[in-house]
Motif scaffolding. Structure first.
Motif, PDB file in Angstrom:
ATOM      1  N   LEU A  75       0.908  -1.253   0.016  1.00 38.07           N
ATOM      2  CA  LEU A  75       0.140  -0.061   0.100  1.00 38.07           C
ATOM      3  C   LEU A  75       0.744   1.339   0.076  1.00 38.07           C
ATOM      4  N   ILE A  76       1.850   1.182   0.799  1.00 40.37           N
ATOM      5  CA  ILE A  76       3.003   2.240   0.801  1.00 40.37           C
ATOM      6  C   ILE A  76       3.550   2.345  -0.864  1.00 40.37           C
ATOM      7  N   PHE A  77       3.943   1.562  -1.445  1.00 44.48           N
ATOM      8  CA  PHE A  77       4.206   1.549  -2.757  1.00 44.48           C
ATOM      9  C   PHE A  77       3.490   1.976  -3.645  1.00 44.48           C
ATOM     10  N   VAL A  78       1.847   1.735  -3.693  1.00 45.20           N
ATOM     11  CA  VAL A  78       0.889   2.212  -4.344  1.00 45.20           C
ATOM     12  C   VAL A  78       0.760   3.740  -4.049  1.00 45.20           C
ATOM     13  N   ALA A  79       0.945   4.029  -2.818  1.00 45.20           N
ATOM     14  CA  ALA A  79       0.474   5.500  -2.322  1.00 45.20           C
ATOM     15  C   ALA A  79       1.509   6.510  -2.735  1.00 45.20           C
ATOM     16  N   VAL A  80       2.966   5.878  -2.587  1.00 43.53           N
ATOM     17  CA  VAL A  80       4.090   7.043  -3.164  1.00 43.53           C
ATOM     18  C   VAL A  80       4.409   6.814  -4.412  1.00 43.53           C
ATOM     19  N   GLY A  81       4.128   5.586  -4.864  1.00 49.34           N
ATOM     20  CA  GLY A  81       4.391   5.756  -6.460  1.00 49.34           C
ATOM     21  C   GLY A  81       3.592   6.379  -7.530  1.00 49.34           C
ATOM     22  N   VAL A  82       2.294   6.348  -7.087  1.00 50.42           N
ATOM     23  CA  VAL A  82       1.176   7.053  -7.885  1.00 50.42           C
ATOM     24  C   VAL A  82       1.731   8.470  -8.147  1.00 50.42           C
ATOM     25  N   ALA A  83       2.498   9.268  -7.194  1.00 51.29           N
ATOM     26  CA  ALA A  83       2.656  10.606  -7.609  1.00 51.29           C
ATOM     27  C   ALA A  83       3.662  10.671  -8.710  1.00 51.29           C
ATOM     28  N   TYR A  84       4.451   9.621  -8.912  1.00 55.94           N
ATOM     29  CA  TYR A  84       5.548   9.596  -9.853  1.00 55.94           C
ATOM     30  C   TYR A  84       5.408   8.919 -11.254  1.00 55.94           C
ATOM     31  N   VAL A  85       4.089   8.371 -10.991  1.00 54.92           N
ATOM     32  CA  VAL A  85       3.551   7.670 -12.425  1.00 54.92           C
ATOM     33  C   VAL A  85       3.713   8.685 -13.782  1.00 54.92           C
ATOM     34  N   ASN A  86       4.281   7.919 -14.799  1.00 57.43           N
ATOM     35  CA  ASN A  86       4.202   8.789 -16.074  1.00 57.43           C
ATOM     36  C   ASN A  86       3.248   8.364 -17.133  1.00 57.43           C
ATOM     37  N   PRO A  87       2.028   8.848 -17.165  1.00 59.70           N
ATOM     38  CA  PRO A  87       1.081   8.060 -18.145  1.00 59.70           C
ATOM     39  C   PRO A  87       1.692   7.661 -19.472  1.00 59.70           C
ATOM     40  N   VAL A  88       2.708   8.489 -19.841  1.00 62.31           N
ATOM     41  CA  VAL A  88       3.300   7.970 -21.152  1.00 62.31           C
ATOM     42  C   VAL A  88       3.726   6.534 -21.255  1.00 62.31           C
ATOM     43  N   ASN A  89       4.070   5.924 -20.184  1.00 63.26           N
ATOM     44  CA  ASN A  89       4.459   4.595 -19.982  1.00 63.26           C
ATOM     45  C   ASN A  89       3.245   3.685 -20.137  1.00 63.26           C
ATOM     46  N   TRP A  90       2.049   3.990 -20.113  1.00 70.88           N
ATOM     47  CA  TRP A  90       0.813   3.226 -20.207  1.00 70.88           C
ATOM     48  C   TRP A  90       0.394   3.221 -21.900  1.00 70.88           C
ATOM     49  N   HIS A  91       1.085   3.810 -22.616  1.00 72.74           N
ATOM     50  CA  HIS A  91       0.823   4.010 -23.945  1.00 72.74           C
ATOM     51  C   HIS A  91       1.723   3.366 -24.932  1.00 72.74           C
ATOM     52  N   PRO A  92       1.447   2.384 -25.796  1.00 74.26           N
ATOM     53  CA  PRO A  92      -0.078   1.975 -25.856  1.00 74.26           C
ATOM     54  C   PRO A  92      -0.386   0.904 -24.799  1.00 74.26           C
ATOM     55  N   VAL A 119       0.429   0.964 -10.720  1.00 77.64           N
ATOM     56  CA  VAL A 119       1.615   1.781 -10.274  1.00 77.64           C
ATOM     57  C   VAL A 119       3.026   1.256 -11.073  1.00 77.64           C
ATOM     58  N   LEU A 120       3.262   0.072 -10.973  1.00 83.86           N
ATOM     59  CA  LEU A 120       4.665  -0.684 -11.559  1.00 83.86           C
ATOM     60  C   LEU A 120       4.740  -0.139 -12.938  1.00 83.86           C
ATOM     61  N   THR A 121       3.640  -0.417 -13.872  1.00 86.98           N
ATOM     62  CA  THR A 121       4.099  -0.024 -15.409  1.00 86.98           C
ATOM     63  C   THR A 121       3.946   1.649 -15.576  1.00 86.98           C
ATOM     64  N   GLY A 122       3.363   2.109 -14.539  1.00 91.18           N
ATOM     65  CA  GLY A 122       3.244   3.693 -14.756  1.00 91.18           C
ATOM     66  C   GLY A 122       4.714   4.088 -14.524  1.00 91.18           C
ATOM     67  N   LEU A 123       5.344   3.606 -13.536  1.00 90.28           N
ATOM     68  CA  LEU A 123       6.609   4.301 -13.139  1.00 90.28           C
ATOM     69  C   LEU A 123       7.802   3.745 -13.888  1.00 90.28           C
ATOM     70  N   VAL A 124       7.808   2.760 -14.695  1.00 86.98           N
ATOM     71  CA  VAL A 124       9.029   2.418 -15.601  1.00 86.98           C
ATOM     72  C   VAL A 124       8.711   1.919 -16.895  1.00 86.98           C
ATOM     73  N   PRO A 125       9.143   1.955 -17.999  1.00 91.05           N
ATOM     74  CA  PRO A 125       8.724   1.503 -19.361  1.00 91.05           C
ATOM     75  C   PRO A 125       8.842  -0.002 -19.092  1.00 91.05           C
ATOM     76  N   TYR A 126       7.828  -0.674 -19.596  1.00 90.47           N
ATOM     77  CA  TYR A 126       7.602  -2.168 -19.294  1.00 90.47           C
ATOM     78  C   TYR A 126       8.662  -3.004 -19.720  1.00 90.47           C
ATOM     79  N   ARG A 127       9.340  -2.633 -20.654  1.00 94.12           N
ATOM     80  CA  ARG A 127      10.405  -3.638 -21.000  1.00 94.12           C
ATOM     81  C   ARG A 127      11.608  -3.425 -20.273  1.00 94.12           C
ATOM     82  N   GLU A 128      11.693  -2.571 -19.238  1.00 91.27           N
ATOM     83  CA  GLU A 128      12.789  -2.432 -18.314  1.00 91.27           C
ATOM     84  C   GLU A 128      12.397  -3.471 -16.967  1.00 91.27           C
ATOM     85  N   LEU A 129      11.110  -4.194 -17.035  1.00 92.71           N
ATOM     86  CA  LEU A 129      10.601  -4.850 -15.840  1.00 92.71           C
ATOM     87  C   LEU A 129      11.098  -6.362 -15.816  1.00 92.71           C
TER      88      LEU A 129
END
Length: 506
Positions: free
Chosen positions: A209-226, A294-304
């Motif tokens: 829950l801490i990860f979600v609460a903290v990470g959501v502020a750093y999410v880059n929506p570009v990482n969700w597209h497409p 949150v995970l896929t919004g923080l980092v480009p998915y290919r780096e995971l």
């Protein structure tokens, strides 16, 4: 040796199964809340901390959230089937015992053998993931674990032509040590284990829950597209990738089945089992989806595609203290899942041993601790061997196959028992009803569970066959040898030692 059809399809009577609930030697000490925590403890683990990154990087991209929904839907329908069976037949052994009553001995053995694959290799996969996070956490404190002691003997290597496996001199000793520690806790008693698990569940849920609460502020929506990356061939992205990722994430929902293995140790199984199973599944699915977003919004998915994707995502926030906290939570979380998974594995073997389908050592109960101590040591030892030698990619695929096959048989068992024993008292019934077709009751819920589970088996089998045709036969050989061994053991040992068979002979 010829098989007598009348004996291999013999069923354990419902009266005999119910009698087992009174004379089992185990202590009834678990309530609905403890059962729910047991499920949460097993569900939240490798699916979030390890496999989410692999599924996103290699198959689904940001659409891994959809993969969670697909896998969760299959598990939701299956969970309702488990809830009906667990409340009707509150016995140890989970789906193995249900199948013995509904379909007969040969099907029960086949399912039991699949469950041993499922639980045994799930324990191995969890230990491998735990080894990775623990080693990474220790490195933050300048304690370096050599690569040769934290990596498996067989390495998964990505090449331009696909994934290949290579043999090394490594042995994942860290994973072996963690399995030994978990077995020691379980042998001391289920009440003590449940208390340890409850503390671990609170810690790891709080950290996520801490990860979600903290990470959501750093999410880059570009990482969700497409959201759904275009298909690059085979199961790489696109809709096929979503389904393949769902098949990988499937085994992360194994926890609700583990709740059903605790029926003999539940204080009020008719009431507590459905609450524990369904409650754990709902809570974990919601948390999984939030973390994946949150995970896929923080980092480009290919780096995971790493062993510690959540730690990598936290590094993107440039808050090293929080990264250490998340790794600590991952260690606690994976330890909790490993604890519950090994518990469930030992209880399934306990039930099979009492039927004569496995040696007696699996059902020997310690005089002081009231636990199957020898069986627990054996199942942990088998998981340790696999964890020390096999990469998590192989372990994950084999666990998914075993899980989906077992869930399919559970759905069939619900429909078969409804057909053959319609008068049986069922404190919990699957919703939405059903109808009789050709004399067989077909329920909407169990039919959906069956179709979804079979649909998730397909991508794994296709991938195994494709790799074998390309010359990489390791996974196909392991699966083939395991199934062959199961058939031989049944013919040469189980049919002679089976208590049901000896009862028929008498």
């Amino acid at each position: 040796m010829s098989l007598d059809k009348s004996s291999v399809f013999s069923k354990k009577s419902l009266a005999h199964i119910r009698a087992e609930t009174e004379n089992h030697g185990l202590k009834r000490s678990l309530g609905a809340l403890q059962l729910m925590l047991l499920g949460i403890g097993c569900i939240i683990g490798a699916g979030v901390y390890v496999m989410t990154g692999t599924a996103a990087a290699n198959y689904a991209g940001p659409a891994v959230t959809i993969s969670f929904l697909v896998a969760g839907a299959a598990c939701a329908f299956t969970a309702l089937c488990y809830a009906e069976l667990a409340s009707t037949l509150p016995v140890s052994g989970s789906s193995y015992t249900y199948t013995y009553a509904a379909l007969g001995e040969v099907f029960a053995w086949g399912l039991g053998w699949l469950l041993m694959l499922e639980y045994g290799l799930a324990g191995s996969a969890l230990a491998v993931g735990l080894s990775g996070y623990l080693s990474s956490l220790l490195a933050d404190f300048q304690v370096i674990v050599p690569e040769s002691l934290r990596s498996p003997m067989v390495q998964s290597i990505t090449t331009p032509t696909g994934t290949r496996f290579a043999l090394t001199s490594n042995v994942n000793l860290v994973a072996v040590i963690m399995l030994a520690a978990v077995a020691t806790v379980l042998i001391r008693g289920v009440s003590h284990s449940a208390a340890v698990n409850a503390v671990m569940v609170v810690i790891k849920v709080t950290v996520l829950l801490i990860f979600v609460a903290v990470g959501v502020a750093y999410v880059n929506p570009v990482n969700w597209h497409p959201l759904i990356p275009p298909n690059e061939g085979g199961f790489q992205f696109g809709v096929p990738g979503i389904l393949r990722a769902a098949s990988i994430l499937f085994f992360a929902y194994l926890g609700f089945e583990t709740v059903s293995t605790a029926a003999l140790e539940a204080r009020n199984p008719q009431r507590d089992m459905p609450i524990g199973i369904l409650g754990a599944l709902i809570i974990c699915t919601v948390l999984y989806i939030m973390v994946a977003l949150v995970l896929t919004g923080l980092v480009p998915y290919r780096e995971l595609g790493v062993a510690d994707p959540i730690a990598v995502a936290m590094n993107a926030t440039r808050q090293p203290a929080l990264a250490v906290l998340i790794k600590s939570g991952a260690v606690v979380g994976l330890t909790s899942v490993l604890l519950v998974n090994t518990y469930g594995h030992s209880r399934i073997c306990f039930a099979m041993s009492r039927d004569g389908m496995l040696p007696r050592l699996f059902s020997d109960v310690h005089a002081r601790w009231h636990t199957p101590h020898r069986g627990t040591m054996v199942v942990a030892g088998i998981s340790a061997v696999a964890a020390a030698t096999l990469p998590i990619s192989i372990l994950g695929d084999l666990v998914s196959l075993g899980t989906a096959a077992a869930f399919s048989i559970v759905a069939i068992s619900v429909m078969w028992l409804r057909t053959t024993h319609p008068q049986l008292h069922r404190p919990f019934r699957v919703p939405l009803g059903g109808r009789h077709i050709g004399g067989v009751w077909v329920g909407i819920v169990p039919l959906c569970a069956l179709l979804l589970c079979l649909g998730l088996i397909g991508p794994v089998l296709i991938d195994i066959i494709a790799k074998a045709m390309a010359g990489d036969v390791l996974l196909a050989v392991i699966l083939g040898l395991y199934l062959l061994a199961g058939a031989l053991i049944y013919v040469l040992y189980c049919r002679r030692a089976s208590r049901v068979q000896r009862g028929i002979a008498a």
